[in-house]
Structures are given as structure tokens and as C-alpha cells.
Design a protein around this motif. Structure first.
Motif, PDB file in Angstrom:
ATOM      1  N   ALA A 192       0.823  -1.204   0.000  1.00 13.90           N
ATOM      2  CA  ALA A 192       0.000   0.000   0.000  1.00 13.90           C
ATOM      3  C   ALA A 192       0.860   1.258   0.000  1.00 13.90           C
ATOM      4  O   ALA A 192       0.454   2.294  -0.543  1.00 13.90           O
ATOM      5  CB  ALA A 192      -0.923   0.000   1.216  1.00 13.90           C
ATOM      6  N   LEU A 208      -0.037   6.017  -7.067  1.00 16.69           N
ATOM      7  CA  LEU A 208      -1.371   6.593  -7.033  1.00 16.69           C
ATOM      8  C   LEU A 208      -1.570   7.554  -8.200  1.00 16.69           C
ATOM      9  O   LEU A 208      -0.641   8.248  -8.625  1.00 16.69           O
ATOM     10  CB  LEU A 208      -1.596   7.345  -5.719  1.00 16.69           C
ATOM     11  CG  LEU A 208      -1.574   6.519  -4.439  1.00 16.69           C
ATOM     12  CD1 LEU A 208      -1.810   7.418  -3.231  1.00 16.69           C
ATOM     13  CD2 LEU A 208      -2.614   5.414  -4.491  1.00 16.69           C
ATOM     14  N   ARG A 212      -8.612  10.468  -8.987  1.00 10.01           N
ATOM     15  CA  ARG A 212      -8.929   9.499  -7.935  1.00 10.01           C
ATOM     16  C   ARG A 212     -10.005  10.114  -7.028  1.00 10.01           C
ATOM     17  O   ARG A 212      -9.848  10.186  -5.802  1.00 10.01           O
ATOM     18  CB  ARG A 212      -7.694   9.047  -7.168  1.00 10.01           C
ATOM     19  CG  ARG A 212      -6.816  10.094  -6.571  1.00 10.01           C
ATOM     20  CD  ARG A 212      -5.638   9.468  -5.816  1.00 10.01           C
ATOM     21  NE  ARG A 212      -6.024   8.323  -5.032  1.00 10.01           N
ATOM     22  CZ  ARG A 212      -6.537   8.395  -3.797  1.00 10.01           C
ATOM     23  NH1 ARG A 212      -6.735   9.571  -3.245  1.00 10.01           N
ATOM     24  NH2 ARG A 212      -6.859   7.296  -3.137  1.00 10.01           N
ATOM     25  N   SER A 244      -9.732   3.333   1.619  1.00 10.49           N
ATOM     26  CA  SER A 244      -8.605   3.373   0.692  1.00 10.49           C
ATOM     27  C   SER A 244      -7.341   2.980   1.446  1.00 10.49           C
ATOM     28  O   SER A 244      -6.767   3.786   2.174  1.00 10.49           O
ATOM     29  CB  SER A 244      -8.437   4.766   0.082  1.00 10.49           C
ATOM     30  OG  SER A 244      -7.243   4.833  -0.670  1.00 10.49           O
ATOM     31  N   TYR A 245      -6.926   1.726   1.292  1.00 14.00           N
ATOM     32  CA  TYR A 245      -5.706   1.273   1.972  1.00 14.00           C
ATOM     33  C   TYR A 245      -4.494   2.111   1.560  1.00 14.00           C
ATOM     34  O   TYR A 245      -3.742   2.568   2.431  1.00 14.00           O
ATOM     35  CB  TYR A 245      -5.453  -0.202   1.679  1.00 14.00           C
ATOM     36  CG  TYR A 245      -6.389  -1.160   2.365  1.00 14.00           C
ATOM     37  CD1 TYR A 245      -6.042  -1.775   3.560  1.00 14.00           C
ATOM     38  CD2 TYR A 245      -7.630  -1.464   1.816  1.00 14.00           C
ATOM     39  CE1 TYR A 245      -6.895  -2.676   4.186  1.00 14.00           C
ATOM     40  CE2 TYR A 245      -8.493  -2.348   2.434  1.00 14.00           C
ATOM     41  CZ  TYR A 245      -8.131  -2.958   3.623  1.00 14.00           C
ATOM     42  OH  TYR A 245      -8.972  -3.831   4.243  1.00 14.00           O
ATOM     43  N   PRO A 246      -4.249   2.317   0.259  1.00 11.29           N
ATOM     44  CA  PRO A 246      -3.042   3.062  -0.117  1.00 11.29           C
ATOM     45  C   PRO A 246      -2.990   4.463   0.490  1.00 11.29           C
ATOM     46  O   PRO A 246      -1.919   4.917   0.926  1.00 11.29           O
ATOM     47  CB  PRO A 246      -3.134   3.122  -1.647  1.00 11.29           C
ATOM     48  CG  PRO A 246      -3.964   1.951  -2.019  1.00 11.29           C
ATOM     49  CD  PRO A 246      -4.967   1.816  -0.922  1.00 11.29           C
ATOM     50  N   LEU A 247      -4.129   5.148   0.551  1.00 14.53           N
ATOM     51  CA  LEU A 247      -4.126   6.509   1.075  1.00 14.53           C
ATOM     52  C   LEU A 247      -4.013   6.517   2.590  1.00 14.53           C
ATOM     53  O   LEU A 247      -3.158   7.206   3.170  1.00 14.53           O
ATOM     54  CB  LEU A 247      -5.404   7.233   0.643  1.00 14.53           C
ATOM     55  CG  LEU A 247      -5.565   8.657   1.176  1.00 14.53           C
ATOM     56  CD1 LEU A 247      -4.467   9.556   0.619  1.00 14.53           C
ATOM     57  CD2 LEU A 247      -6.943   9.210   0.827  1.00 14.53           C
ATOM     58  N   ASP A 261      -6.179   0.789  -5.781  1.00 19.15           N
ATOM     59  CA  ASP A 261      -6.840   1.943  -5.183  1.00 19.15           C
ATOM     60  C   ASP A 261      -8.269   2.003  -5.702  1.00 19.15           C
ATOM     61  O   ASP A 261      -8.499   2.366  -6.857  1.00 19.15           O
ATOM     62  CB  ASP A 261      -6.094   3.223  -5.554  1.00 19.15           C
ATOM     63  CG  ASP A 261      -6.765   4.465  -5.008  1.00 19.15           C
ATOM     64  OD1 ASP A 261      -7.681   4.325  -4.169  1.00 19.15           O
ATOM     65  OD2 ASP A 261      -6.382   5.581  -5.421  1.00 19.15           O
ATOM     66  N   HIS A 295     -10.509   4.048  -5.296  1.00 15.56           N
ATOM     67  CA  HIS A 295     -11.002   5.396  -5.560  1.00 15.56           C
ATOM     68  C   HIS A 295     -10.411   6.000  -6.833  1.00 15.56           C
ATOM     69  O   HIS A 295     -10.755   7.120  -7.212  1.00 15.56           O
ATOM     70  CB  HIS A 295     -10.717   6.293  -4.356  1.00 15.56           C
ATOM     71  CG  HIS A 295     -11.438   5.840  -3.129  1.00 15.56           C
ATOM     72  ND1 HIS A 295     -10.859   5.005  -2.190  1.00 15.56           N
ATOM     73  CD2 HIS A 295     -12.705   6.042  -2.715  1.00 15.56           C
ATOM     74  CE1 HIS A 295     -11.732   4.743  -1.238  1.00 15.56           C
ATOM     75  NE2 HIS A 295     -12.864   5.340  -1.532  1.00 15.56           N
ATOM     76  N   ASP A 296      -9.569   5.242  -7.484  1.00 16.18           N
ATOM     77  CA  ASP A 296      -9.029   5.654  -8.782  1.00 16.18           C
ATOM     78  C   ASP A 296     -10.141   5.567  -9.818  1.00 16.18           C
ATOM     79  O   ASP A 296     -10.869   4.576  -9.882  1.00 16.18           O
ATOM     80  CB  ASP A 296      -7.867   4.728  -9.161  1.00 16.18           C
ATOM     81  CG  ASP A 296      -7.042   5.262 -10.319  1.00 16.18           C
ATOM     82  OD1 ASP A 296      -7.628   5.789 -11.280  1.00 16.18           O
ATOM     83  OD2 ASP A 296      -5.805   5.125 -10.262  1.00 16.18           O
TER      84      ASP A 296
END
Length: 876
Positions: free
Chosen positions: A410, A415, A421, A451-454, A503, A505-506
Motif C-alpha cells: 500500500a 497513485l 482518484r 482506501s488502503y493506499p491513502l 486503489d 477510488h481511482d
């Protein structure tokens, strides 16, 4: 988890790639197949006890199910098809069949109450022992033609029936506490439907039985002298239609332990097969070749057209390459690589040569070599708890280590820029329909997917910027929006297959990848066709044995099977309804008008004055659902309302009066006209002369208790820490604080409240006066395991037995919590996962997710199913 995560087939970075998830196929572990295996193995008996229907399709049916572990009852109430709000979407209100699955033999009173309550759906309440509520519609593009053919004495057209694949389509399966149904966690261990999703699968299986019985009986009523039944070889072509969209994407992201459990079980079996020194005999290769032959034939005759997935003919070509390797191995011509078995060598070579769908199909067939091992792994892996615990005493260094190891993906995932996103996932106030679209088009929507990455990056940054000595509870009391991602990180640290490496939300994220994963790999659907990148249509129980064939059925060969029916039929292709035209661009280039424009019904947020009953049995899952929406409506930050939801459940378990207080809080705080509530504030704190002073800013403890659990827990040590909570309305939540802290072995001792208003044992608070001060001590218990056990027992009792509350309390929570759902608007209706054409009106703005050119080329699956509705109504 699998034996070796570094293997190419079980590396989380490969497995959890969204494209790979979308390619995963049904297996013996998938719900529909494991259910059929159980039913066949135990020789269940299904009898049609009641079937009363008129020519227009109004009537009722009842089926009894006898199993070695107990009896079940399937109830169905049929209605003539209507064109009012007829759709497979959740916003539909027109159903040809509504029904219920009852645990045990249904009594006359249960049947009567079920028939009364089912049409009310969201305002209805299931009777005791109800496992499922469900709904379905006829596919009128094929149902009417089958009915007419049978009435004439003909068999239905094979080509058309094969192309459509079903004559009735599931439009909803609700259980696990919804509408008062039995929570699955409350099902006893020796119950016939104790396994994951088996209650849903029995309901869907009997929808299929009902669909055939219904069309045959209607044909008999049309022409008693000439009507015939469907030939068994043709009947096998019929499955149950099923459509799933954005709701399954939300399920995927919000049930990570379920996702990890299914994938881990799958990889465990594959790893076992590929490493086994006892497999790979000539008999095994013969069995594999037989399965490959059957699968290749099945896929060769499929007409399914895929947009985001590999075509059937490419998969067929790939499976033929694998079959050649299996044949070579049977002749002894495959020399295993060092450290590999023959099967592992074939698999490794194929993995570099064939499509993902073909490789996963091969995995499915390999698993058939070890059916008993599959059953063992299913029992071991697919009975799981989904608690996401957060211990506030966790050292920040421990949390940091988990992030930089288990969630390194993540941190390193590239991103998109912010402009691209901006996808938001939310639920509409129109029948709770899941939707997803650009944030700018629904600026006030409440986000439902993490959102894990964020958030992993934000959590790591908060840790790195925290002052030395800061505890986890302190950190989260200052950053309540990071609570849920912290729960996820700590709970999933040893679960590598819990979420997609992507992601969500992308704007370029493709939802059907994870939707198809749930539908196909977990639920076990076949012929899963994607639509608009957001919707998956498929079949359940295609080719499965019918109730009169169970005793002689083979659970290893009914699926992925196609044999041309043994009877000849007259060609009677289905003609489109009068005036029906293909969806597409008009001669003027304008948007094509929808055949049926739906009118979504917006859920109210004000409860009715009168109630049908004095009390209601409140279930665990429905309280969690209502509470989650309520906290969103109360403006609890994204990432924090999940903890609030858990806290109010605990508070109700500890003190039932908290339920009434919570309903009253929602009624008073949320405006009935606007659905708006005052701004929420996180509690602040300071230390003065060894006293932890917490200021709740005049808010209810039911609104902030989850933050206080973290704050108080973080200051618990071997020596009791004194505290006082000021400016707090207790709302019967103090007992909830005690019980929730006991989960972590932390003891909270309370002194009597000092001040005016309500206290821990008080009645309704006067919110116009200064709230009292609550004092006490918090410490790590000298016997933490006893406290933890008491917490588990209390929560389990609620899950199993629920709680009886007065109707006013229940409906206050239910209706006012709907303010946390988002207002239905013309633009948000285009954020659906299904068809879009049925909601766009001439002149309306089109969501920026689609271009008008894309919509011109669309066909509407719902319109295909409903294309003969006008003719049906006119004819009958």
C-alpha cells in the motif's frame, strides 16, 4: 494461508492483483458447489407440498426439505408480472415471487405472518426461525415462449433457452439478521446450513425448482389437454439468473477476513495437490483429462460475450494446451523439474503460457483429485469470525512494523493524481442502493470503502510525527479518522489475501474485477458476463441435478457440463415485443429513451407515529447496519464511524436502555427535514495532578464513546489511572465503556456521577442543563483473561439471541439513521452498478463516468428480461 507465499501461484502480489481476482473461477469450495456436494452426499429429500396458482401467475407454493440434520421449509408467494418499477436493481418494487426460507417445519401462523410481512420488505419483520427472505422475477423474453411451447405440446427452443440460461432471475437474497432474520452466527454447529452462504444457496436452488414447476403449471392451465412437461435433458439447461453490481464491490472491501479465508483455503488445496508425492498416477491423469474434455466442450458452446475478461474460445484454446501436457504426462513424457512433482511441472509451464482464467480453471480441476481434502480444508478455513479488534495499548512501534511489512504494497502502490482518484462509494436513500461516482457529482456522499493506499500512508505519517511516548489510544483520539484503517492493519497483519492491491477510488479502477471474484469464486456462479465494467450477470446451478435426481447425482461432474438435449424441438425463436427496437443511437443522435423509466422510492427519515407491534426483536447485524448510517449522519469522521458502530452495539448489550437513548439522540440531533446534524467534535483531554481530564464538549457518550475507549485504554497501566469526564451526557453508555474496555483486559471502575442531568443509572437526560461529571479509574486488570471472556460471552449472547426493544425505539433508530444514506438525485441514479438507461430522462446531464457515445452502444439487460411485459399483460 498457503504453505509458501513466495510460490508464483500464491504470491500475494500476484494473487491480489485485481485482474487476477477477476479471473478466479468457481471451485469445489465455492458456495453453490459445496452446497450441492453436501446435498448430494447426504441425499436430501425435497417435496412440493403446496402449489396453488392461477393463469395470471398469482398463488403460493411450499416445499419441504428433509436433511439428516433437520427440516426446512421454502415458502413462495407469486404475483402476476407488473411493469411498475420492474428491474433487477435493488430499487425495484415489482416482484413476480417473494418468499422465505424457514428453519424447521413452518406453522400455519408463520406462513400467514410471512405472507403479510414480506411485501413490506424494509418495514417488514421476519417471523421467528426465518433464515432468508428472497425475491425473483420471470425473464419474460424466454418465460412466455417456454410456457407457450409447453402448452402446445412442444419442447422449448433449445438454442434460445441455452442462450438465456434461465427463466427466473434472483433479485434479492436477504438474511443474517436483516429484517429480523436469524443471524448466521446464531445457527447451531450441527445445522444443515451452518456453512458459509449455504442458506442463500438453498434459496436459489429452490428458485430454480420453482421456476420450472411454475412454467409447467401455467402451461397446463393454458391448455390442459395438450400441455407437456420440460424434457429432463432440456431442463438441465436452466439455471437461476443472477445480477450483482457495486454492492458486491463494497462487500469485497468491507469483509476482508471472508476474502482472505476463501483464498487461503483455495491456495492451501492447490499447494497440496502440486506438492503431493502420491498424486500424479495414471488414474489421476485420466481423471484430469476427463474433466478437461468436459470443460472444453462446455466452454466451446458458450455464447457469453465478455468485455473485461478473456473470451471463451481463448480459454478453450488454453485448456487444450494444458490437456496436451496432461496427456504427455500420462505417457510418462513429462520430466519434473528439480524439486517439483509432475503436476507442479505442468502447472508451472502452463502458468507462463495460458490466460489467468484458464490457469484458474485448471486449478479447479486439480482440486477434484482430492475431494476429501477439500472438505477438510473447507471445515477448517471457512468457519471464521470477522471481528476487527483494536487494542489501544498497542505500542506505536508494533503498528509501524506491521505497516512497513504486511502493508508495504500500500505504501509503494503508485497513485493517480487527485483529479483522477475522486471516486466515492456510497449508498442512496433510494432503497439503500449501492452507488459509485465522481465526488464532485455527490459532494456530500458518505464514503463506504476504505482506501488502503491513502490511509495507510496517513497512518504511518501520523506515527512518525507523534511525540515520543505517545500511545496508540492517544494517537487515535487526536486522529479519529485513522481508527478504522488501524483496525484493519492490526487485524489483517497475518492475512495476506484480504484485499486487492489497488486503489478503489481511482477513476480507472474496474469494479467488475472484484465483483466477479465474489460472484464466481466465492458464490460459484458461471457464465458471469460483465456489463459497463460495474455489473456482472451470471447463472447459479446451471446443469445441476433437480430434486428428483439428487440421489443418483455425481457432485464432481454436474458443473461445467453440456450435453445436447436428447429430444428434437420445433424451432420457435423468441420474437421481440411489438414495437421493441434495439438499444442504440437514434436517427437524431440523441440519447435513446428508456423503455421503462423507474421511479425510485426515497426512504423516509421520520418514523411513523403508530407501530404494528409493541416490541421488536433487534438483531446484531441490523443494529450494526443502522448504527453505521447513524454515525455518518452525526458527522462522525470517515474512518471513525466504524468504531462508533461497534461501541453502540456494546453499549446496548451492557445496558438495554442505551438503545432508547440512542434513538432519542438521533431524533433530537438530526433535523427531520434536512437530515443534517450539528458538527461532531472529538473529545479533548489534559492531565492535571495525576488526573486525566476529558472534555466531551456537551455531547452524548454514545456519539464519542469509541474515542473514549481508545483514550482511556491507552492510559491504563498496572497502577489505576484516575480520570474524570466533563461535559458529557451519559445516555446509558458508561456500562458500554466498561464492557468495551474489558475486551482488552482493561478494568474501568466508576464513581457516582457528580452534577445535574442524567448519570449512569438515570433516566432521559435534560440536554438543556450542564451534564454531570463522571469519575473513576482505569487499569490493566490483574485477571485480564476473565474480563475478555466476559466480553466474548456477552457479545455472543446478543448475536445469538438478539434483544427485545420497544417498537418506538427500533423505528427511531431505523428511520432517523437513514439520514446517513445519501439523497437520491437524477445524477446519482446514474452511479448505479446496473443499467443506466432506465433512469436517464431526456435532457438530463450525463455523469462524467460515461460518454453519450458509450451509452448509445449499450444494451440494457433488464430491458431484455422485461421486453415482453406489455404483451404478457395484454394477453392475460
Amino acid at each position: 494461508m498457503a504453505h509458501n507465499q513466495n510460490a508464483y501461484y500464491s504470491d500475494p502480489a500476484i494473487v491480489m492483483d485485481p485482474r487476477n481476482l477477476g479471473a478466479m473461477q468457481p471451485t469445489r469450495l465455492s458456495a453453490s458447489r459445496s452446497f450441492m456436494s453436501k446435498m448430494i452426499r447426504e441425499n436430501w429429500r425435497i417435496e412440493r407440498e403446496v402449489f396453488e396458482i392461477d393463469r395470471r401467475g398469482n398463488g403460493q407454493a411450499r416445499y419441504s426439505i428433509s436433511t439428516p440434520e433437520g427440516a426446512l421449509t421454502f415458502l413462495a408467494f407469486m404475483s402476476e408480472p407488473s411493469n411498475k418499477n420492474r428491474t433487477g436493481r435493488i430499487i425495484g418494487t415489482s416482484w413476480d415471487m417473494i418468499g422465505a426460507l424457514i428453519d424447521g417445519v413452518a406453522t400455519a401462523e408463520q406462513v400467514r405472518e410471512t405472507e403479510e410481512e414480506l411485501p413490506r420488505l424494509y418495514e417488514g419483520r421476519a417471523t421467528a426461525n426465518t433464515l432468508m427472505w428472497f425475491r425473483s422475477n420471470q425473464s419474460l423474453r424466454i418465460f412466455r415462449a417456454v410456457r407457450a411451447a409447453l402448452a402446445r405440446g412442444d419442447q422449448p427452443d433449445i438454442k434460445d433457452l441455452r442462450h438465456v440460461g434461465y427463466i427466473m432471475r434472483n433479485t434479492g437474497l436477504d438474511g443474517n439478521g436483516t429484517f429480523g432474520t436469524t443471524p448466521f452466527a446464531a445457527i447451531r454447529k450441527d445445522h444443515p446450513l451452518k456453512s458459509s452462504y449455504h442458506a442463500q444457496m438453498l434459496s436459489a436452488y429452490l428458485m430454480r425448482e420453482l421456476s420450472v414447476d411454475l412454467v409447467e403449471e401455467l402451461a397446463r392451465l393454458d391448455a390442459p389437454d395438450t400441455a407437456v412437461c420440460i424434457d429432463p435433458s432440456i431442463k438441465r439447461l436452466i439455471g437461476v439468473g443472477n445480477g450483482s453490481a457495486l454492492g458486491l464491490a463494497m462487500l469485497f472491501y468491507n469483509r476482508p477476513i471472508l476474502v482472505n479465508s476463501y483464498i487461503s483455503a483455495y491456495l492451501k488445496v492447490v499447494d497440496h495437490v502440486l506438492r503431493s508425492e502420491t498424486l500424479g498416477t495414471k488414474e489421476d491423469f485420466t481423471t484430469l483429462e476427463d474433466h478437461l474434455n468436459r470443460t472444453i466442450r462446455y466452454r466451446s458452446f458458450l455464447t457469453t460475450s465478455y468485455r473485461f475478461f478473456t473470451s471463451n474460445m481463448e480459454i478453450v484454446a488454453d485448456l487444450r494446451r494444458i490437456r496436451a501436457k496432461v496427456r504427455a504426462a500420462a505417457r510418462g513424457e513429462v520430466i519434473p523439474a528439480a524439486g517439483d512433482t509432475v503436476l507442479a511441472t505442468i502447472h508451472r509451464e502452463a502458468s507462463a503460457q495460458v490466460s489467468k482464467e484458464a490457469l484458474h480453471s485448471f486449478n479447479t480441476l486439480l482440486m477434484e483429485l482430492v475431494p476429501d481434502y477439500c472438505a477438510q480444508i473447507s471445515e477448517q478455513y471457512l468457519n471464521f469470525e470477522e471481528n476487527l479488534a483494536l487494542d489501544p495499548t498497542t505500542p506505536l512501534n508494533t503498528l509501524r512494523e506491521v505497516i512497513t511489512t504486511s502493508f508495504q504494497w500500500a505504501l509503494s502502490l503508485p497513485l493517480n493524481d487527485d483529479e483522477n482518484r475522486d471516486r466515492v462509494w456510497y449508498q442512496s436513500r433510494a432503497a439503500e442502493e449501492p452507488r459509485s461516482g465522481p465526488r464532485e457529482e455527490v459532494p456530500e456522499a458518505h464514503e463506504l470503502i476504505q482506501s488502503y493506499p491513502l490511509y495507510v500512508r496517513e497512518l504511518l505519517s501520523a506515527i512518525d510525527h507523534a511525540e515520543h511516548g505517545t500511545t496508540l489510544g492517544d494517537l487515535l483520539s487526536n486522529h479519529p479518522e485513522l481508527e478504522y484503517i488501524t483496525r484493519l492493519v492490526l487485524s489483517l497483519k497475518d492475512k495476506p489475501y484480504a484485499t486487492a492491491y489497488a486503489d478503489p477510488h481511482d477513476t480507472d479502477f474496474v469494479p467488475v474485477w472484484v465483483i466477479r471474484f465474489v460472484n464466481s469464486f466465492i458464490h460459484g456462479l458461471d457464465r458471469t458476463e460483465d456489463h459497463m465494467g460495474r455489473d456482472v450477470r451470471g447463472l447459479i446451478f446451471e446443469s445441476a441435478p433437480y430434486r428428483d435426481e439428487i440421489a443418483e447425482a455425481d457432485d464432481s461432474t454436474w458443473w461445467w457440463s453440456y450435453e445436447k438435449p436428447a429430444v428434437s424441438t420445433r424451432t420457435a425463436h423468441i420474437a421481440p415485443a411489438a414495437g421493441a427496437a434495439k438499444m442504440g443511437a437514434t436517427s437524431t443522435g440523441e440519447m435513446p429513451a428508456a423503455k421503462v423509466v423507474l421511479t425510485p422510492i426515497q426512504t423516509p427519515i421520520t418514523p411513523p407515529e403508530a407501530h404494528d407491534t409493541e416490541t421488536i426483536e433487534m438483531k446484531y447485524r441490523e443494529l450494526r447496519l443502522m448504527a453505521g448510517r447513524a454515525y455518518q449522519a452525526l458527522n462522525v469522521p470517515q474512518g471513525s464511524w466504524h468504531g462508533g458502530r461497534e461501541f453502540v452495539v456494546t453499549s446496548l448489550v451492557a445496558d438495554l436502555q442505551a438503545a432508547t437513548a440512542f434513538g432519542d439522540l438521533l431524533i433530537s440531533a438530526i433535523d427531520p427535514d434536512t437530515g443534517k446534524a450539528p458538527a461532531w467534535r472529538a473529545p479533548s483531554y489534559s492531565n492535571a495532578d495525576g488526573m486525566l481530564v476529558i472534555d466531551n464538549h456537551g455531547q452524548s457518550l454514545l456519539a464519542t464513546g469509541h474515542v473514549l475507549v481508545n483514550l482511556l485504554g491507552s492510559h491504563a497501566g498496572d497502577t489505576p489511572q484516575r480520570f474524570e469526564i466533563v461535559n458529557a451526557v451519559a445516555d446509558h453508555a458508561l456500562a458500554g465503556l466498561q464492557l468495551e474496555l474489558s475486551r482488552y483486559g482493561i478494568s474501568l471502575d466508576l464513581a457516582e456521577a457528580d452534577g445535574t442531568g442524567t448519570d449512569a443509572n438515570g433516566t432521559a437526560p435534560d440536554r438543556t442543563v450542564t451534564p454531570p461529571t463522571h469519575t473513576g479509574t482505569v487499569a490493566i486488570s490483574s485477571d485480564p483473561e476473565t474480563l475478555k471472556k466476559e466480553h466474548r460471552q456477552a457479545m455472543y449472547d446478543f448475536v445469538v439471541n438478539g434483544r427485545t426493544v420497544d417498537s418506538r425505539t427500533f423505528w427511531n433508530i431505523y428511520y432517523r439513521a437513514n439520514a446517513g444514506l445519501d439523497v437520491d438525485t437524477p445524477i446519482s441514479r446514474q452511479h448505479t452498478g446496473g443499467t443506466v438507461l432506465d433512469v436517464i430522462k431526456p435532457g438530463e446531464r450525463i455523469t462524467k463516468q460515461f460518454t453519450s457515445e458509450e451509452l448509445h452502444l449499450l444494451t440494457d439487460p433488464d430491458e431484455l428480461d422485461n421486453q415482453n411485459i406489455t404483451d404478457f399483460i395484454a394477453a392475460h
